[in-house]
Design an enzyme around this catalytic site. Structure first.
Site, short mmCIF file in Angstrom:
data_model
loop_
_atom_site.label_atom_id
_atom_site.label_comp_id
_atom_site.label_asym_id
_atom_site.label_seq_id
_atom_site.Cartn_x
_atom_site.Cartn_y
_atom_site.Cartn_z
N ASP A 104 0.83 -1.21 0.00
CA ASP A 104 0.00 0.00 0.00
C ASP A 104 0.87 1.26 0.00
O ASP A 104 2.03 1.24 0.44
CB ASP A 104 -0.89 0.05 1.26
CG ASP A 104 -1.92 -1.06 1.25
OD1 ASP A 104 -2.24 -1.57 0.16
OD2 ASP A 104 -2.40 -1.41 2.34
N1 URA Z 1 -1.48 -5.92 3.73
C1 URA Z 1 -1.92 -4.65 3.77
O1 URA Z 1 -2.95 -4.36 4.37
N2 URA Z 1 -1.19 -3.71 3.16
C2 URA Z 1 -0.04 -3.96 2.50
O2 URA Z 1 0.57 -3.06 1.96
C3 URA Z 1 0.39 -5.29 2.47
C4 URA Z 1 -0.35 -6.25 3.09
#
Ligand code: URA
Length: 239
Positions: A104
């Protein structure tokens, strides 16, 4: 000069899996230096031109990097909102690198970047359960039944997560926060945040510390290093 099987060359370009590439060859969709080739296993050298459905495929050498993605960077090669992307860190290199999966925008940590389409497909295939270790700072303190639920699998939307490992690294009773290590094998959208949400905790900060046998040792945020052959071969053994 090294020669490789045609189906492997096509798969490595990221166009199709080896099985699909074999079907393309049998269907007469593949030409090598202008000649249609329908024989499986035909070997081609790196100077021969391979064309699939009238499109020449790219055959650059393969490079895979371990990148310490900073927070506030998007896991894509382009962003229509003008945000910084992971590709912006690799502009000095002459390769077109793509992230293997995504982290993310507000998640930091280990992200592989590669121009090896076959390796990327292999690692992202749900059948190949690559261990991923995340460290989350969460709001609130996990209760024993919540830890149990996370370990067993929780419902996120229509999906039930596979068994996970959970380890509480630090508890701050005053601030009512906790640092928790979560090891999962899957990669569903926002999976870690959703898993904590399923047990009523919000994730404040998230980072990925390990991907299979690889960790971030020696790197600081924004830095990368190229994987060596041994490491790449080891990653390929997930198959
Ligand atoms: N899970 C999440 O919620 N975000 C990420 O970036 C990776 C795994």
């Amino acid at each position: 000069m090294a020669e490789e099987r045609l189906q492997k060359v096509i798969a490595q370009a990221g166009i199709a899996s080896r099985r699909e590439a074999e079907k393309m060859i049998l269907a007469g969709r593949v030409r090598v230096d202008g000649q249609v080739v329908t024989k499986l296993g035909t070997k081609v050298s790196s100077i021969e031109q391979v064309v699939v459905d009238n499109q020449p495929i790219e055959r650059e050498s393969h490079h895979t990097y371990l990148f310490y993605k900073p927070r506030g960077v998007i896991s894509a090669v382009k962003d229509n909102k003008g945000r910084k992307t992971v590709a912006d860190y690799f502009t000095d290199l002459p390769y077109r690198l793509y992230p293997v999966g995504r982290l993310d925008y507000d998640t930091s940590g280990l992200l592989l970047m590669t121009n090896d389409g076959e390796l990327a497909n292999l690692l992202m295939h749900p059948r190949n359960e690559v261990d991923k270790v995340y460290v989350a700072k969460i709001k609130g303190i996990l209760q024993p039944d919540e830890i149990k639920a996370l370990k067993k699998g929780v419902q996120i939307g229509r999906y039930k997560t596979k068994p996970a490992q959970v380890k509480v690294l630090k508890t701050n009773p005053r601030a009512q926060t906790q640092i928790v290590q979560l090891t999962i094998h899957e990669g569903h959208y926002h999976q870690v945040k959703e898993m904590f949400k399923a047990v009523n905790h919000l994730v404040d900060k998230l980072s990925r510390e390990r991907y299979s046998f690889l960790d971030l040792q020696g790197l600081t945020s924004g830095q990368y290093r190229e994987l060596n052959h041994k490491e790449v071969d080891r990653l390929k053994q997930v198959d």
